[in-house]
Scaffold this motif. Structure first.
Motif, PDB file in Angstrom:
ATOM      1  N   VAL A 104       0.977  -1.284  -0.020  1.00  0.00           N
ATOM      2  CA  VAL A 104      -0.217   0.014   0.319  1.00  0.00           C
ATOM      3  C   VAL A 104       1.107   1.116   0.142  1.00  0.00           C
ATOM      4  N   LEU A 105       0.969   2.243  -0.940  1.00  0.00           N
ATOM      5  CA  LEU A 105       1.756   3.008  -0.858  1.00  0.00           C
ATOM      6  C   LEU A 105       0.338   5.074  -0.166  1.00  0.00           C
ATOM      7  N   GLY A 106       1.166   5.570   0.186  1.00  0.00           N
ATOM      8  CA  GLY A 106       1.112   6.426   0.655  1.00  0.00           C
ATOM      9  C   GLY A 106       0.580   8.188  -0.872  1.00  0.00           C
ATOM     10  N   PRO A 107       0.371   8.892  -0.970  1.00  0.00           N
ATOM     11  CA  PRO A 107      -0.165  10.056  -1.592  1.00  0.00           C
ATOM     12  C   PRO A 107       0.689  11.017  -2.074  1.00  0.00           C
ATOM     13  N   ASN A 108       2.131  10.007  -1.599  1.00  0.00           N
ATOM     14  CA  ASN A 108       3.070  10.058  -2.483  1.00  0.00           C
ATOM     15  C   ASN A 108       4.166   9.842  -3.203  1.00  0.00           C
ATOM     16  N   GLY A 109       3.555   8.388  -3.502  1.00  0.00           N
ATOM     17  CA  GLY A 109       3.726   7.110  -3.982  1.00  0.00           C
ATOM     18  C   GLY A 109       5.168   6.935  -3.174  1.00  0.00           C
ATOM     19  N   ALA A 110       5.116   6.568  -2.247  1.00  0.00           N
ATOM     20  CA  ALA A 110       5.993   5.658  -1.164  1.00  0.00           C
ATOM     21  C   ALA A 110       5.378   5.201  -0.275  1.00  0.00           C
ATOM     22  N   ARG A 111       6.075   3.795   0.158  1.00  0.00           N
ATOM     23  CA  ARG A 111       5.481   3.186   0.761  1.00  0.00           C
ATOM     24  C   ARG A 111       4.390   3.895   1.822  1.00  0.00           C
ATOM     25  N   LEU A 112       3.253   3.074   2.770  1.00  0.00           N
ATOM     26  CA  LEU A 112       2.697   3.316   3.532  1.00  0.00           C
ATOM     27  C   LEU A 112       3.072   3.881   4.713  1.00  0.00           C
ATOM     28  N   ALA A 113       3.124   5.205   5.672  1.00  0.00           N
ATOM     29  CA  ALA A 113       3.564   5.514   6.559  1.00  0.00           C
ATOM     30  C   ALA A 113       3.028   6.364   7.034  1.00  0.00           C
ATOM     31  N   LYS A 114       3.795   6.121   8.879  1.00  0.00           N
ATOM     32  CA  LYS A 114       2.830   7.059  10.094  1.00  0.00           C
ATOM     33  C   LYS A 114       2.570   8.501   9.383  1.00  0.00           C
ATOM     34  N   ARG A 115       4.020   8.799   8.524  1.00  0.00           N
ATOM     35  CA  ARG A 115       3.453  10.403   8.018  1.00  0.00           C
ATOM     36  C   ARG A 115       2.070  10.595   7.192  1.00  0.00           C
ATOM     37  N   ASP A 116       2.123   9.567   6.619  1.00  0.00           N
ATOM     38  CA  ASP A 116       0.565   9.940   5.606  1.00  0.00           C
ATOM     39  C   ASP A 116      -0.390   9.461   6.613  1.00  0.00           C
ATOM     40  N   GLY A 117      -0.581  10.493   7.533  1.00  0.00           N
ATOM     41  CA  GLY A 117      -2.246  10.769   8.435  1.00  0.00           C
ATOM     42  C   GLY A 117      -2.268   8.895   9.339  1.00  0.00           C
TER      43      GLY A 117
END
Ligand code: GLU
Ligand code: ZN
Length: 324
Positions: A240-253
């Protein structure tokens, strides 16, 4: 628990490094569906070799998985309780002359000159053929740091392929992997291979970031005389990717069950949204894991990464954006 001759088992193996995020939860759901839809047991293993003291995080993760409706068979196994198994596997490899000390620092490995076809970061074999005298000198030179232990891969290093249930043919580079780190902690690749075999796991579902590690694990399975493909099947699940296209992480909300609960999104709704992302439910539909089991078809799992966007303003915390 499963043993030889039974229907086999699938598993989920979280590392207790914090709360599970949507990507982990989605992979866990798929691991459960793969196992249950094939009549396998579903086992749980906490990969806490690195963080044996993080007992709280492990408990929280298990509670999150339960809240999503994922039930497992037997008790959750912890790697920190199984050191003796890893030690004895290492001893068997060592007795076969397949273990050597490595004094390389990470930087030296990255900077090393390697064969043209060897991927960046793979082990260049620096410490493989030392004489006892060279070994002693190298050990002194890094003191008080201690050497890591590496596998003497019989081929030196090789490209090795396997059939993945989702990704098709996958190949990876099997080099002289670390078996035990310099700090004495058994390496992930050794522990996972020993554990899966010992637990009777013959179906491995996990994030596709681990697909390249599988080649190394297969080499280890063969050297230890443990089941390997095709007796063991693999399904590596898109991340699952975050909105920035990188792997989903805490910073993604809001990406964990507790973040989402704070926004009024209950675990049942998270399950539904994950099911929508897998093409297994209609938006807004409430669905249970047993219902999903009835709909599960591995051939229909979307193979591209799922991009998740946090959308707190319109009240829908999870949505699937349209891809251009
Ligand atoms: N513990 C690993 C992780 O959380 C998964 C290992 C595996 O499934 O083989 O990424
Ligand atoms: Zn080395």
């Amino acid at each position: 628990m499963t043993s030889e001759g039974s229907a086999g088992a699938g598993r989920y193996a979280p590392s207790p490094s914090g709360e599970l995020h949507l990507g982990n939860l989605r992979t866990a759901m798929l691991a459960w569906l793969f196992a249950r839809s094939t009549g396998r047991a579903f086992l749980m293993r906490v990969e806490d070799l690195d963080r044996a003291r993080d007992a709280g995080a492990a408990e929280a993760q298990l509670a999150e998985l339960r809240a999503l409706g994922l039930e497992w068979d037997g008790r959750a196994v912890r790697q920190s309780e199984r050191i003796e198994l890893y030690r004895s596997a290492l001893a068997r490899l060592d007795a076969a002359g397949l273990v050597y000390e490595c004094t390389c620092a990470r930087r030296e490995i990255l900077d090393a000159v390697r064969a043209p076809h060897a991927p960046p970061g793979s082990y260049p074999g620096t410490c493989r053929d030392r004489t006892p005298r060279e070994r002693a000198a190298a050990r002194d030179a890094i003191s008080p740091r201690l050497p890591a232990l590496r596998l003497r891969t019989p081929s030196g290093a090789e490209e090795l392929g396997f059939e993945d249930l989702l990704m098709g043919r996958v190949s990876g580079w099997a080099d002289d992997l670390v078996l035990r780190r310099g700090d004495g902690v058994f390496a992930y690749n050794l522990a996972v291979v020993v554990d899966d075999a010992e637990m009777g796991v013959d179906q491995i579902v996990r994030g596709d970031d681990l697909a390249p590690s599988t080649a190394r694990q297969i080499v280890l399975q063969r050297l230890l005389g443990l089941p390997s493909p095709p007796r063991v099947s693999y399904a590596h699940v898109p991340l699952v990717l975050g909105p920035n296209g990188a792997r989903l992480a805490k910073r993604d909300g809001a990406v964990t069950l507790s973040d989402l609960a704070e926004r009024g999104v209950a675990p049942d709704e998270v399950r539904s949204r994950l099911a929508v992302s897998l093409g297994m439910a209609e938006p807004g539909e409430t669905i249970t894991m047993p219902q999903l089991l009835g709909r599960f078809d591995p051939a229909r799992i979307p193979l591209e990464p799922w991009t998740w966007c946090d959308a707190p303003d319109d009240g829908s915390a999870l949505q699937r954006p349209d891809h251009p």
